[in-house]
Design a protein around this motif. Structure first.
Motif, short mmCIF file in Angstrom:
data_model
loop_
_atom_site.label_atom_id
_atom_site.label_comp_id
_atom_site.label_asym_id
_atom_site.label_seq_id
_atom_site.Cartn_x
_atom_site.Cartn_y
_atom_site.Cartn_z
N PRO A 143 0.83 -1.21 0.00
CA PRO A 143 0.00 0.00 0.00
C PRO A 143 0.86 1.25 0.00
CG PRO A 143 0.06 -0.95 2.20
CD PRO A 143 0.79 -1.91 1.30
N LEU A 144 0.36 2.29 -0.68
CA LEU A 144 1.04 3.56 -0.77
C LEU A 144 0.15 4.64 -0.16
CD1 LEU A 144 3.28 5.46 -1.90
CD2 LEU A 144 1.96 5.55 -4.04
N VAL A 145 0.64 5.26 0.92
CA VAL A 145 -0.06 6.39 1.53
C VAL A 145 0.49 7.66 0.90
CG1 VAL A 145 -0.60 7.60 3.67
CG2 VAL A 145 -0.33 5.10 3.69
N SER A 146 -0.40 8.46 0.34
CA SER A 146 0.03 9.63 -0.42
C SER A 146 -0.63 10.89 0.13
CB SER A 146 -0.35 9.45 -1.90
OG SER A 146 -0.05 10.60 -2.65
N GLY A 147 0.15 11.96 0.23
CA GLY A 147 -0.38 13.24 0.67
C GLY A 147 0.20 14.37 -0.14
N ALA A 148 -0.53 15.48 -0.19
CA ALA A 148 -0.05 16.66 -0.90
C ALA A 148 -0.69 17.89 -0.27
CB ALA A 148 -0.39 16.59 -2.39
N ALA A 149 -0.01 19.02 -0.35
CA ALA A 149 -0.53 20.26 0.19
C ALA A 149 0.02 21.44 -0.59
CB ALA A 149 -0.18 20.41 1.67
N THR A 150 -0.82 22.42 -0.84
CA THR A 150 -0.40 23.66 -1.48
C THR A 150 -1.40 24.75 -1.15
OG1 THR A 150 0.25 24.68 -3.59
CG2 THR A 150 -1.64 23.20 -3.64
N ARG A 151 -0.91 25.98 -1.03
CA ARG A 151 -1.74 27.10 -0.65
C ARG A 151 -2.50 26.79 0.65
NH1 ARG A 151 -2.15 30.75 -5.22
NH2 ARG A 151 -1.49 29.72 -7.16
N TRP A 152 -3.85 26.71 0.56
CA TRP A 152 -4.70 26.45 1.73
C TRP A 152 -5.34 25.06 1.69
CZ3 TRP A 152 -5.45 29.94 5.75
CH2 TRP A 152 -4.95 31.23 5.55
N SER A 153 -4.94 24.22 0.76
CA SER A 153 -5.63 22.94 0.59
C SER A 153 -4.67 21.77 0.66
CB SER A 153 -6.37 22.91 -0.75
OG SER A 153 -5.46 23.00 -1.83
N GLY A 154 -5.24 20.60 0.93
CA GLY A 154 -4.45 19.38 1.00
C GLY A 154 -5.28 18.18 0.59
N GLN A 155 -4.61 17.06 0.38
CA GLN A 155 -5.32 15.83 0.03
C GLN A 155 -4.54 14.63 0.54
OE1 GLN A 155 -5.32 16.56 -4.22
NE2 GLN A 155 -3.69 15.06 -4.55
N VAL A 156 -5.28 13.58 0.84
CA VAL A 156 -4.70 12.34 1.36
C VAL A 156 -5.43 11.17 0.73
CG1 VAL A 156 -4.10 11.01 3.41
CG2 VAL A 156 -4.35 13.49 3.58
N SER A 157 -4.69 10.12 0.39
CA SER A 157 -5.32 8.91 -0.12
C SER A 157 -4.41 7.71 0.14
CB SER A 157 -5.61 9.02 -1.62
OG SER A 157 -6.39 7.92 -2.07
N VAL A 158 -4.98 6.53 -0.01
CA VAL A 158 -4.22 5.28 0.06
C VAL A 158 -4.44 4.55 -1.26
CG1 VAL A 158 -3.96 3.04 1.19
CG2 VAL A 158 -4.45 5.09 2.56
N PHE A 159 -3.35 4.25 -1.94
CA PHE A 159 -3.43 3.55 -3.22
C PHE A 159 -2.96 2.11 -3.01
CE2 PHE A 159 -2.92 8.06 -4.15
CZ PHE A 159 -4.07 8.27 -4.93
N GLU A 182 1.98 23.26 -9.47
CA GLU A 182 2.38 24.30 -8.51
C GLU A 182 3.22 23.71 -7.40
OE1 GLU A 182 -1.38 25.84 -7.23
OE2 GLU A 182 -1.40 27.39 -8.80
N ALA A 183 4.34 24.33 -7.11
CA ALA A 183 5.18 23.94 -5.98
C ALA A 183 4.99 24.98 -4.89
CB ALA A 183 6.64 23.86 -6.39
N CYS A 184 5.06 24.52 -3.62
CA CYS A 184 4.81 25.46 -2.52
C CYS A 184 5.85 26.57 -2.48
CB CYS A 184 4.75 24.72 -1.19
SG CYS A 184 6.32 24.07 -0.59
N GLU A 185 7.05 26.32 -3.01
CA GLU A 185 8.07 27.37 -3.01
C GLU A 185 7.74 28.48 -4.00
OE1 GLU A 185 11.27 25.41 -6.15
OE2 GLU A 185 11.50 25.03 -4.01
N ASP A 186 6.78 28.19 -4.91
CA ASP A 186 6.36 29.19 -5.89
C ASP A 186 5.06 29.88 -5.49
OD1 ASP A 186 8.53 28.56 -7.60
OD2 ASP A 186 7.40 26.86 -8.41
N VAL A 187 4.14 29.12 -4.89
CA VAL A 187 2.80 29.68 -4.61
C VAL A 187 2.50 29.78 -3.13
CG1 VAL A 187 1.91 28.86 -6.82
CG2 VAL A 187 1.65 27.43 -4.78
N GLY A 188 3.32 29.17 -2.28
CA GLY A 188 3.11 29.23 -0.84
C GLY A 188 2.24 28.10 -0.33
N VAL A 189 2.30 27.89 0.96
CA VAL A 189 1.45 26.90 1.62
C VAL A 189 1.32 27.30 3.09
CG1 VAL A 189 3.38 25.35 2.20
CG2 VAL A 189 1.06 24.42 2.01
N VAL A 190 0.14 27.10 3.65
CA VAL A 190 -0.11 27.42 5.05
C VAL A 190 0.44 26.27 5.90
CG1 VAL A 190 -1.88 27.88 6.78
CG2 VAL A 190 -2.13 28.77 4.47
#
Length: 246
Positions: A143-159, A182-190
């Motif tokens: 199983p692969l646990v995957s997460g991502a975040a940028t700006r004010w949003s995020g997502q999580v899933s298990v593949f 978009e990378a957080c270094e370009d657009v920011g992330v909270v």
């Protein structure tokens, strides 16, 4: 495996939970997890898993700590700047969970590198590595646990396409890298958004290991930090996916 008195005391709150209990704590102690990326997602995720009693954590990251990381990578402090992330994170994990075995891989992970974990965790921020981890997870039946975040949003899933028939893989969800990714270094992330995502990633890994509840397989949890609303979106296997439908 028998737990020491110190481990029993440390995990007493988990033992009280009927979904985990003593057997679940033993499963955590016997578990091996590989985390690719020791930054804003992988770092806090590792801290929670080590504190939960996971027996072995493999950390992959080639980067050193930069001052700009500190706004969200709460596993580091000012004195860590300039030092390898895997080294400083390993020290932090061992300080809070001395029984956890830490494997330090102070280099960028590539598809040719073997991963020791029974559960794979993607804490990276680039699609090339995400796609490669997905291929390895599917081919090796992990199983692969995957997460991502940028700006004010995020997502999580298990593949879990390599674990359960009919499950989608990451490339079913994201067929190809977006042309304007978009990378957080370009657009920011909270900062707190990355912490929320990392905590969810650790939670999903714990559910997979202990068998508690149902992991986010076939779903992606989308978090909106501005509105405070989260929703789960169902995912389906792509019958034309080059990874899991071949």
């Amino acid at each position: 495996m028998a737990l020491t008195p110190e481990q029993l005391e440390r995990q007493s709150r988990h033992i009280l939970l009927k979904e985990i209990g003593g057997p679940g704590v033993q499963k955590l102690a016997a578990a091996r997890v590989s985390i690719v990326g020791a930054g804003a997602l992988g770092g806090p995720c590792a801290m929670y898993l080590a504190a939960a009693g996971v027996g072995e954590i493999e950390l992959w990251d080639a980067d050193t700590v930069d001052r700009s990381n500190l706004q969200r990578q709460v596993q580091f402090t000012e004195v860590d700047t300039g030092h390898l992330k895997v080294d400083r994170l390993a020290e932090r994990l061992n300080a809070s969970a001395p029984d956890c075995g830490i494997i330090r891989q102070a280099r960028r992970w590539s598809e040719a590198d073997a991963l020791s974990g029974d559960v794979l965790i993607d804490g990276t921020d680039n699609f090339e590595t995400r796609f490669a981890l997905n291929r390895v997870a599917h081919a090796s039946g992990r199983p692969l646990v995957s997460g991502a975040a940028t700006r004010w949003s995020g997502q999580v899933s298990v593949f879990a396409s390599g674990v359960e028939t009919g499950q989608p893989c990451y490339q079913c969800f994201v067929p190809e890298a977006p042309p304007m990714a978009e990378a957080c270094e370009d657009v920011g992330v909270v900062g707190p958004v990355t912490g929320i995502v990392a905590s969810h990633m650790a939670l999903e890994a714990m559910k997979i290991i202990t068998g508690a509840g149902r992991p986010l397989m076939g779903q992606v949890l989308i978090l909106d930090g501005l509105s405070g609303v989260s929703r789960a979106v169902k995912l389906r296997q792509d019958t034309d996916c080059p990874v899991c439908s071949a």
